[in-house]
Design a protein around this motif. Structure first.
Motif, PDB file in Angstrom:
ATOM      1  N   PRO A  88       5.826  13.496   2.205  1.00  0.00           N
ATOM      2  CA  PRO A  88       5.871  13.949   3.603  1.00  0.00           C
ATOM      3  C   PRO A  88       4.926  13.112   4.460  1.00  0.00           C
ATOM      4  CG  PRO A  88       5.650  15.825   2.100  1.00  0.00           C
ATOM      5  CD  PRO A  88       5.464  14.590   1.272  1.00  0.00           C
ATOM      6  N   SER A  89       5.328  12.832   5.687  1.00  0.00           N
ATOM      7  CA  SER A  89       4.496  12.010   6.574  1.00  0.00           C
ATOM      8  C   SER A  89       3.180  12.721   6.897  1.00  0.00           C
ATOM      9  CB  SER A  89       5.254  11.724   7.864  1.00  0.00           C
ATOM     10  OG  SER A  89       6.469  11.096   7.567  1.00  0.00           O
ATOM     11  N   PRO A  90       2.113  11.930   7.176  1.00  0.00           N
ATOM     12  CA  PRO A  90       0.794  12.516   7.431  1.00  0.00           C
ATOM     13  C   PRO A  90       0.615  12.936   8.884  1.00  0.00           C
ATOM     14  CG  PRO A  90       0.657  10.133   7.378  1.00  0.00           C
ATOM     15  CD  PRO A  90       2.097  10.460   7.181  1.00  0.00           C
ATOM     16  N   ARG A 134      15.229   8.659   0.095  1.00  0.00           N
ATOM     17  CA  ARG A 134      14.688  10.004  -0.012  1.00  0.00           C
ATOM     18  C   ARG A 134      13.366   9.974   0.752  1.00  0.00           C
ATOM     19  NH1 ARG A 134      13.918  14.879  -3.314  1.00  0.00           N
ATOM     20  NH2 ARG A 134      11.722  14.934  -3.822  1.00  0.00           N
ATOM     21  N   HIS A 135      13.138  10.980   1.555  1.00  0.00           N
ATOM     22  CA  HIS A 135      12.103  10.874   2.567  1.00  0.00           C
ATOM     23  C   HIS A 135      11.434  12.201   2.730  1.00  0.00           C
ATOM     24  CE1 HIS A 135      12.618   7.468   5.657  1.00  0.00           C
ATOM     25  NE2 HIS A 135      11.349   7.584   5.374  1.00  0.00           N
ATOM     26  N   TYR A 136      10.270  12.203   3.253  1.00  0.00           N
ATOM     27  CA  TYR A 136       9.650  13.409   3.781  1.00  0.00           C
ATOM     28  C   TYR A 136       9.636  14.527   2.749  1.00  0.00           C
ATOM     29  CZ  TYR A 136      11.862  10.925   7.735  1.00  0.00           C
ATOM     30  OH  TYR A 136      12.318   9.971   8.598  1.00  0.00           O
ATOM     31  N   ALA A 178       0.830  -1.222   0.000  1.00  0.00           N
ATOM     32  CA  ALA A 178       0.000   0.000   0.000  1.00  0.00           C
ATOM     33  C   ALA A 178       0.856   1.260   0.000  1.00  0.00           C
ATOM     34  CB  ALA A 178      -0.923  -0.004   1.216  1.00  0.00           C
ATOM     35  N   LYS A 179       1.983   1.225   0.703  1.00  0.00           N
ATOM     36  CA  LYS A 179       2.855   2.399   0.791  1.00  0.00           C
ATOM     37  C   LYS A 179       3.826   2.509  -0.379  1.00  0.00           C
ATOM     38  CE  LYS A 179       5.182   3.653   4.379  1.00  0.00           C
ATOM     39  NZ  LYS A 179       5.076   4.993   4.925  1.00  0.00           N
ATOM     40  N   GLY A 180       4.052   1.380  -1.086  1.00  0.00           N
ATOM     41  CA  GLY A 180       5.131   1.346  -2.066  1.00  0.00           C
ATOM     42  C   GLY A 180       6.466   1.436  -1.347  1.00  0.00           C
ATOM     43  N   ARG A 181       6.532   0.761  -0.187  1.00  0.00           N
ATOM     44  CA  ARG A 181       7.711   0.863   0.673  1.00  0.00           C
ATOM     45  C   ARG A 181       8.751  -0.187   0.296  1.00  0.00           C
ATOM     46  NH1 ARG A 181       8.278   2.857   6.178  1.00  0.00           N
ATOM     47  NH2 ARG A 181       9.697   1.636   7.463  1.00  0.00           N
ATOM     48  N   PRO A 182      10.052   0.200   0.227  1.00  0.00           N
ATOM     49  CA  PRO A 182      11.098  -0.788  -0.064  1.00  0.00           C
ATOM     50  C   PRO A 182      11.097  -1.906   0.978  1.00  0.00           C
ATOM     51  CG  PRO A 182      11.988   1.453  -0.119  1.00  0.00           C
ATOM     52  CD  PRO A 182      10.584   1.549   0.404  1.00  0.00           C
ATOM     53  N   PRO A 210       4.311   1.778  10.026  1.00  0.00           N
ATOM     54  CA  PRO A 210       5.112   2.901   9.566  1.00  0.00           C
ATOM     55  C   PRO A 210       4.173   4.096   9.375  1.00  0.00           C
ATOM     56  CG  PRO A 210       4.567   1.505   7.710  1.00  0.00           C
ATOM     57  CD  PRO A 210       3.884   0.914   8.933  1.00  0.00           C
ATOM     58  N   SER A 211       4.692   5.204   8.926  1.00  0.00           N
ATOM     59  CA  SER A 211       3.831   6.366   8.689  1.00  0.00           C
ATOM     60  C   SER A 211       2.839   6.057   7.562  1.00  0.00           C
ATOM     61  CB  SER A 211       4.685   7.575   8.338  1.00  0.00           C
ATOM     62  OG  SER A 211       5.640   7.232   7.360  1.00  0.00           O
ATOM     63  N   ALA A 212       1.624   6.645   7.663  1.00  0.00           N
ATOM     64  CA  ALA A 212       0.534   6.304   6.738  1.00  0.00           C
ATOM     65  C   ALA A 212       0.540   7.194   5.495  1.00  0.00           C
ATOM     66  CB  ALA A 212      -0.809   6.396   7.472  1.00  0.00           C
ATOM     67  N   ASN A 213       1.703   7.253   4.846  1.00  0.00           N
ATOM     68  CA  ASN A 213       1.835   8.017   3.600  1.00  0.00           C
ATOM     69  C   ASN A 213       2.358   7.081   2.519  1.00  0.00           C
ATOM     70  OD1 ASN A 213       4.220   8.043   5.408  1.00  0.00           O
ATOM     71  ND2 ASN A 213       5.239   8.918   3.636  1.00  0.00           N
ATOM     72  N   ARG A 214       2.252   7.483   1.242  1.00  0.00           N
ATOM     73  CA  ARG A 214       2.957   6.750   0.199  1.00  0.00           C
ATOM     74  C   ARG A 214       4.446   7.003   0.422  1.00  0.00           C
ATOM     75  NH1 ARG A 214       1.541   2.940  -3.298  1.00  0.00           N
ATOM     76  NH2 ARG A 214       2.646   3.948  -5.027  1.00  0.00           N
ATOM     77  N   LEU A 222       6.396  15.029  14.171  1.00  0.00           N
ATOM     78  CA  LEU A 222       7.588  14.378  13.613  1.00  0.00           C
ATOM     79  C   LEU A 222       7.614  12.947  14.122  1.00  0.00           C
ATOM     80  CD1 LEU A 222      10.455  16.953  14.300  1.00  0.00           C
ATOM     81  CD2 LEU A 222       9.141  16.650  12.182  1.00  0.00           C
ATOM     82  N   GLU A 223       8.286  12.066  13.364  1.00  0.00           N
ATOM     83  CA  GLU A 223       8.375  10.671  13.777  1.00  0.00           C
ATOM     84  C   GLU A 223       9.119  10.536  15.108  1.00  0.00           C
ATOM     85  OE1 GLU A 223       9.176  11.947  10.978  1.00  0.00           O
ATOM     86  OE2 GLU A 223       8.099  10.917   9.373  1.00  0.00           O
ATOM     87  N   SER A 224       8.959   9.348  15.712  1.00  0.00           N
ATOM     88  CA  SER A 224       9.599   9.087  17.006  1.00  0.00           C
ATOM     89  C   SER A 224      11.116   9.127  16.904  1.00  0.00           C
ATOM     90  CB  SER A 224       9.180   7.691  17.492  1.00  0.00           C
ATOM     91  OG  SER A 224       9.538   6.703  16.533  1.00  0.00           O
TER      92      SER A 224
HETATM   93 MG    MG Z   1       7.777   7.065   7.129  1.00  0.00          MG
END
Ligand code: MG
Ligand code: AMP
Length: 359
Positions: free
Chosen positions: A150-152, A235-237, A56-60, A142-146, A179-181
């Protein structure tokens, strides 16, 4: 996939959490609020369910997930609990602190992305805690973004990125920290911060002065050093537009002004990340205030929302002020640098070069 979206309020809370807990137990995936950013959760002990998060995220696949728990009974999931971890849990849980432990076989390798370690956190958000209790299992989230976006920090961001890709989206309040933990690896001596976040280095060092920041965080461009938090290499956020951080001390405002004029003359839509103290200084470009320099908590809370606003306003280049790397400023600068792919301008010659070369 049809995504059920529920904005939680007092009357529908019990039923919605009950339903979401059931979805998780049955192997589905649910976006939910936490105090750091919104998370996309699945049963952490169910490899197939966790796999759905990656899709769903397209996460590596090599980027491990943080497992969220609702109480201190973490023994089934970790080999041992080092003394330092006990102290940190006592002081900062529930809250924005993830601790890395050596994992047991109860945690499938999909969740840990093949690592022998696992990151655990107890969130402070009431809905998050109640969801974990309803699900009656630890929740990998993980964060609920693609991936890459940027994180939601608001349910709207989750809907933008995940509607049609997940079973359920639960909307609660906006994320308080934004911001993330902070991630602390408790398997090493000294313990190391792998990702700066809502709990600052200074706060952690009050519990144990030996805690240090992983050297990778300060030398991120060295390809020979492998990050211990695998997510750090991606590459993030990031907003869609290329972003530059301008750090010229007292000349920062002037630097941003001439660059904004330069890009505007070039017919580019320029977004400027300013602060309440400086927003009136800029004549060119679209100015977004990220909050007051006197209140870094607000800056942290606004950061991702501003990046997303700039995306939806279709900015073509982004120029941002910087913050002192102290306290929460370390995490804020870490996210800004990543969003800018480490493009930080620290001398005026670079600005002159951009003006003359036109890039
Ligand atoms: Mg994240
Ligand atoms: P996200 O929740 O999407 O912001 O990503 C979770 C972050 O935690 C990523 O940067 C991961 O690499 C990191 N992480 C999760 N588990 C571990 C672990 N066992 N060791 C090191 N880093 C981890």
């Amino acid at each position: 996939m049809n995504t059920k979206i529920v904005i939680i309020h007092e009357e529908n809370k019990r039923d919605s959490l009950n339903e979401a807990g059931k979805v998780i137990r049955q192997g589905g995936i649910v976006a939910f609020p936490t105090e750091t950013v919104y998370g996309l959760g699945a049963n952490a002990l169910d490899s197939d369910a966790v796999q759905r998060i990656f899709i769903a995220k397209g996460r590596p696949q090599d980027n491990p997930l943080i497992v969220h728990v609702a109480n201190f009974a973490i023994e089934p999931y970790v080999q041992n609990i080092p003394e330092i971890a006990k102290k940190l849990m006592e002081r900062f849980w529930p809250g924005p602190l993830t601790l890395i432990f050596n994992k047991t076989d109860r945690i499938p390798s999909t969740t840990s992305a093949g690592l022998d370690t696992i990151g655990l956190r107890m969130p402070a958000n009431q809905l998050a805690l109640e969801l974990i209790k309803e699900a009656n299992t630890p929740i990998a989230a993980p964060s609920a973004n693609r991936s890459g976006r940027p994180s939601p920090t608001d349910v709207i961001h989750c809907i933008e990125d995940l509607d049609g890709k997940v079973d359920m989206i639960l909307g609660g309040e906006t994320s308080d920290v934004g911001l993330e933990s902070t991630i602390v690896d408790c398997t090493t001596i000294p313990p190391m911060i792998l990702r700066p976040g809502g709990i600052s280095l200074e706060e952690l060092q009050e519990v144990d002065p030996s805690i240090i920041i992983d050297p990778y965080l300060t030398t991120p461009l060295d390809e020979n050093i492998k990050p211990k938090a695998p997510g750090m290499k991606y590459r993030h956020y990031a907003p869609k537009a290329p972003m530059k951080l301008i750090d010229l001390g007292s000349k920062t405002g002037e630097g941003i002004k001439v660059l904004a004029k330069h890009y505007s003359n070039d017919h580019k839509k320029v977004g400027i990340i300013a602060t309440d103290e400086t927003k009136k200084n800029y004549l060119y470009g679209n100015v977004y205030s990220i909050g007051s320099r006197m209140n870094l908590k607000d800056v942290a809370k606004n950061l991702y929302d501003i990046l997303r606003q700039m995306d939806s306003d279709q900015m073509e280049v982004i120029l941002a002020e910087t913050f002192e790397e102290k306290g929460l400023g370390i995490a804020i600068m870490n996210r800004l640098k990543k969003a800018a792919s480490y493009d930080v301008i620290t001398d005026y010659d670079t600005i002159e070069a951009i003006l003359s070369l036109g890039n």
